[in-house]
Structure formats: C-alpha cells, structure tokens
Design an enzyme around this catalytic site. Structure first.
Site, short mmCIF file in Angstrom:
data_model
loop_
_atom_site.label_atom_id
_atom_site.label_comp_id
_atom_site.label_asym_id
_atom_site.label_seq_id
_atom_site.Cartn_x
_atom_site.Cartn_y
_atom_site.Cartn_z
N CYS A 102 10.66 -8.46 -2.62
CA CYS A 102 9.77 -8.59 -1.89
C CYS A 102 9.97 -9.89 -0.37
O CYS A 102 9.30 -11.20 -0.60
CB CYS A 102 8.68 -8.74 -2.82
SG CYS A 102 6.67 -8.80 -2.04
N HIS A 144 7.08 0.65 -5.71
CA HIS A 144 7.02 -1.39 -5.36
C HIS A 144 5.42 -0.78 -4.66
O HIS A 144 4.83 -2.08 -4.10
CB HIS A 144 7.98 -1.23 -4.52
CG HIS A 144 8.41 -3.36 -4.24
ND1 HIS A 144 8.76 -3.92 -4.71
CD2 HIS A 144 7.36 -3.47 -3.03
CE1 HIS A 144 8.47 -5.04 -4.23
NE2 HIS A 144 7.84 -5.16 -3.25
N GLU A 145 5.92 -0.24 -3.20
CA GLU A 145 4.74 -0.18 -2.11
C GLU A 145 3.28 -0.16 -2.39
O GLU A 145 2.55 -0.49 -2.54
CB GLU A 145 4.72 0.93 -0.88
CG GLU A 145 6.60 -0.02 -0.39
CD GLU A 145 6.58 -1.52 0.24
OE1 GLU A 145 5.32 -2.20 0.46
OE2 GLU A 145 7.99 -1.52 -0.04
N HIS A 148 1.58 -2.86 -4.29
CA HIS A 148 1.14 -3.44 -3.59
C HIS A 148 -0.74 -3.23 -3.27
O HIS A 148 -1.37 -4.26 -3.13
CB HIS A 148 1.05 -3.81 -1.84
CG HIS A 148 3.13 -4.83 -1.76
ND1 HIS A 148 2.43 -6.18 -2.58
CD2 HIS A 148 4.30 -4.24 -1.81
CE1 HIS A 148 4.07 -6.26 -2.22
NE2 HIS A 148 4.82 -5.71 -1.83
NI NI Z 1 6.33 -6.61 -1.66
#
Ligand code: NI
Length: 184
Positions: A102, A144-145, A148
C-alpha cells in the site's frame, strides 16, 4: 499536474470514513483537479490504485490502473478507471491469497485473502453510471481501494501477521513466487 505526498498510516485521513462525492461537485474545476491529482500521484508512485483519502481528501472516490502488469503475479493491464461513490459486492465464495502493499504503508508487504470476483458499481469521473464485473487482480485492487474509503487498510484483512514482510526481504525471499520481471 500535481503530485501529492501520500499520507502514511497514522495520518487520520487513512483511518477516516470518507463521505460521498456530491453531484454538485462533479464537473467543477476543483473536482477535475482532484481526479487528475489522484491519477498523477498514483502514476508517480508506481501504484496500481489510489483512493482520495490517501491524498488527504476524505471523499469516496478511487482510481485504478495497471500499466506494468509484469510486476504482479497473474495480472494483465487494466485501463485507467475512476470510480466515485462506489458500491462493491463480493460474488461467490472463491478467494485467492496474494501479496499486497500500500502506498500508505511504505516498505511492507503482506498476504491477504480476497474474493476472486466482485461487482463494482458507481459513477465515472463525469458522473455517468458505471458497472464493472472484475475478476482476479483488478478485483483485488478494487477491494483494496474500496477499503480505503472506510478507513481500512490491507493489514486489517490479513488473517494473521506472520506473512508481513519488509520490502527488502520480500524481494529476497518471496519474490520468487512472482514471475521474473523483464529487465526494465
Ligand atoms: Ni492502499
């Protein structure tokens, strides 16, 4: 073009729940600048995705783009995709475990189980509806995004910390699991 310094874990934006992009923002100069800054920053850092909170803007949008797929196992190029106010549905029960890193957690890699198939919906940069069925590497990046935007990082998705690895050691001991990179 503006490249931002990516906020690192510990910065409050990384653990914040982002708020929806307003319809009234889409199309404004300021919003266009935000989108292009996200893209420029992702490319400058050599990432395959970045979410707005990583440049300290706690709004629900991210971008994905895979240009050099040879850096990753089982990956193919994926076109630049901007997603506002996404929803993400995990499809089926199939999972795969891959190494993740990341931009907000510099110098570490860890193995993360993720759904193989996801349905990503949202708006594109112009505010038009967007629906994408994703499989494999782009599905991993989208998960993953998306995390966030809820203040989650891949560490939260690991089943344990035993695979957590510094980048030097990852390249020395674990990279063999990935295909050889062509010389670049
Ligand atoms: Ni990330």
């Amino acid at each position: 073009m503006a490249i931002h310094r990516v906020a690192q874990l510990g910065h409050p934006a990384i653990r914040s729940k982002a708020t929806p992009v307003l319809n009234s923002e889409i199309g404004t100069q300021e919003f266009k600048r935000l989108v292009s800054d996200l893209i420029d920053t992702m490319r400058d850092y050599g990432g395959v995705g970045i979410a707005a909170p990583q440049i300290r803007v706690t709004k629900r949008l991210f971008v994905i783009e895979v240009r050099d797929a040879s850096r990753y196992r089982n990956a193919e190029p994926f076109p630049l995709t901007v997603v506002l106010n996404p929803s993400l549905t995990l499809e089926g029960t199939e999972q795969e475990t891959e190494w993740e890193g990341c931009l907000s957690i510099e110098g570490l890699r860890g193995q993360v189980p993720r759904s193989t198939h996801v349905l990503l919906k949202g708006l594109d940069a112009e505010g038009a509806p967007l629906t994408l069925e994703l499989e494999g590497f782009p599905a991993i990046v989208a998960q993953h995004e998306f995390d966030h935007l809820d203040g989650l990082v891949y560490l939260d998705r690991m089943t344990g910390m035993s695979s957590l690895t510094f980048l030097n050691e990852f390249q020395r001991y674990h990279r063999a699991q990935a295909p050889e990179r062509p010389s670049d």
